[in-house]
Design a protein around this motif. Sequence first.
Motif, short mmCIF file in Angstrom:
data_model
loop_
_atom_site.label_atom_id
_atom_site.label_comp_id
_atom_site.label_asym_id
_atom_site.label_seq_id
_atom_site.Cartn_x
_atom_site.Cartn_y
_atom_site.Cartn_z
N ARG A 1 0.80 -1.19 0.00
CA ARG A 1 0.00 0.00 0.00
C ARG A 1 0.85 1.26 0.00
NH1 ARG A 1 -3.05 -1.49 5.49
NH2 ARG A 1 -1.03 -2.48 5.83
N ALA A 2 2.18 1.12 -0.05
CA ALA A 2 3.06 2.26 0.28
C ALA A 2 2.77 3.54 -0.51
CB ALA A 2 4.52 1.87 0.11
N PHE A 3 2.76 3.43 -1.86
CA PHE A 3 2.65 4.68 -2.62
C PHE A 3 1.21 5.13 -2.79
CE2 PHE A 3 6.80 2.85 -3.87
CZ PHE A 3 7.54 3.70 -3.08
N SER A 4 0.27 4.22 -2.57
CA SER A 4 -1.13 4.63 -2.46
C SER A 4 -1.28 5.48 -1.19
CB SER A 4 -2.05 3.42 -2.40
OG SER A 4 -1.84 2.58 -3.52
N THR A 5 -0.73 4.98 -0.09
CA THR A 5 -0.77 5.71 1.18
C THR A 5 -0.13 7.09 1.02
OG1 THR A 5 -0.74 3.67 2.47
CG2 THR A 5 0.03 5.65 3.60
N GLY B 1 1.68 3.87 -7.68
CA GLY B 1 0.64 2.87 -7.47
C GLY B 1 -0.36 3.05 -8.59
N LEU B 2 -1.42 2.30 -8.57
CA LEU B 2 -2.47 2.47 -9.58
C LEU B 2 -3.11 3.86 -9.48
CD1 LEU B 2 -4.13 -1.05 -9.33
CD2 LEU B 2 -2.87 -0.16 -11.31
N VAL B 3 -3.12 4.43 -8.26
CA VAL B 3 -3.79 5.71 -8.06
C VAL B 3 -3.13 6.88 -8.78
CG1 VAL B 3 -4.91 5.10 -5.88
CG2 VAL B 3 -2.59 6.08 -5.86
N ASN B 4 -1.83 6.73 -9.12
CA ASN B 4 -1.15 7.83 -9.83
C ASN B 4 -0.34 7.34 -11.03
OD1 ASN B 4 1.04 6.65 -8.43
ND2 ASN B 4 2.05 8.64 -8.12
N ALA B 5 -0.66 6.14 -11.52
CA ALA B 5 0.11 5.54 -12.61
C ALA B 5 0.12 6.41 -13.87
CB ALA B 5 -0.43 4.15 -12.93
N GLY B 6 -1.02 6.96 -14.23
CA GLY B 6 -1.11 7.79 -15.43
C GLY B 6 -0.25 9.03 -15.32
N ALA B 7 -0.25 9.67 -14.15
CA ALA B 7 0.56 10.86 -13.93
C ALA B 7 2.05 10.54 -14.01
CB ALA B 7 0.23 11.48 -12.57
N GLU C 1 -0.85 -7.08 -8.33
CA GLU C 1 -1.20 -5.66 -8.48
C GLU C 1 -0.01 -4.82 -8.92
OE1 GLU C 1 0.17 -6.18 -4.26
OE2 GLU C 1 -1.13 -7.33 -5.63
N ASP C 2 1.19 -5.15 -8.43
CA ASP C 2 2.38 -4.38 -8.80
C ASP C 2 2.78 -4.66 -10.25
OD1 ASP C 2 2.36 -3.34 -6.25
OD2 ASP C 2 4.02 -4.57 -5.52
N LEU D 1 -8.01 3.77 -9.94
CA LEU D 1 -7.05 4.05 -11.02
C LEU D 1 -7.03 5.54 -11.39
CD1 LEU D 1 -5.07 2.73 -13.07
CD2 LEU D 1 -7.00 2.56 -14.66
N ASN D 2 -5.81 6.09 -11.38
CA ASN D 2 -5.57 7.49 -11.80
C ASN D 2 -6.41 8.50 -11.02
OD1 ASN D 2 -3.70 6.59 -13.69
ND2 ASN D 2 -5.25 6.37 -15.28
N ARG D 3 -6.62 8.21 -9.75
CA ARG D 3 -7.37 9.15 -8.91
C ARG D 3 -6.59 10.46 -8.72
NH1 ARG D 3 -10.69 7.87 -3.38
NH2 ARG D 3 -10.86 10.00 -2.60
N PHE D 4 -5.26 10.35 -8.72
CA PHE D 4 -4.42 11.52 -8.48
C PHE D 4 -3.58 11.86 -9.69
CE2 PHE D 4 -4.90 9.42 -4.27
CZ PHE D 4 -5.73 10.38 -3.70
N ASN D 5 -3.51 13.15 -10.01
CA ASN D 5 -2.75 13.58 -11.18
C ASN D 5 -1.41 14.17 -10.76
OD1 ASN D 5 -2.49 13.78 -13.96
ND2 ASN D 5 -3.18 15.89 -13.99
N PHE D 6 -0.69 13.43 -9.91
CA PHE D 6 0.66 13.87 -9.57
C PHE D 6 1.59 12.67 -9.44
CE2 PHE D 6 -1.82 13.91 -5.53
CZ PHE D 6 -1.10 13.01 -4.76
#
Length: 234
Positions: free
Chosen positions: A27-31, A120-126, A154-155, A208-213
């Motif tokens: 969970r590290a980079f999601s956290t 993580g998946l939350v910022n993969a696009g960024a 997941e990784d 997925l891509n919740r954060f744009n940074f």
Amino acid sequence: MMDIAIKEFIRGAQEAQGVTVIIDVFRAFSTACYAFDNGIKRLLDVDTPEGAFALKDKLKADTIIAGEQDEKKPAGFDLGNSPTEMLTGQISGKTMIHCTTAGTNGIMQASGASEILGAGLVNAGAVASYIKILNPEKVTLVAMGYRGIEPAAEDLLCARYIRELLMGHEPDISAEIAALREGSGSRFFRPENISFSPPTDFFLCTALNRFNFALKAVITASGYAEIIRVDMNH
């Protein structure tokens, strides 16, 4: 043509070259992303609990320690390695020292990298967008895996997704993300784990891509990494 390699585990971080992405979805980079989104002032990565306590002693005021060893919050840490805790904890304006078995350890091990990013998946696009701007010759995507030693679906999914984005493709990975719930993500739904890895963590980590940074890690001479939030404008 960008040379993109996918490696795994602590060993992969140690072997990584070029622009290196350390990937830890659960969970590290999601956290870390949720921590920035909820107002932390600074984020510092270390590789051991001892290092975390020493750094907190040095920095003193408004400093908290978050993270895990064997998934659970170590004695003396203020918060676990949980995105859910980033939403409920009073972290705004504080400096957060982050220490985890795989993710933050991987950052500290990537000594051969020209630049280090956390994903993580939350910022993969960024992260992919940021790498495209850099346009490096070599990219290493390191899927840290479970505890840095076992493959984690997941990784690897996140690594392949970033590689596809860098190659100009827009893959739909919604089915693979959903499948994680029955696979590597099933541990979040076991009653005995709820106190330290609640089901909400699964959903927060797979947004997925919740954060744009992007998260850029700068290793300091003092033995920790300063994590810098790099916002990508749409």
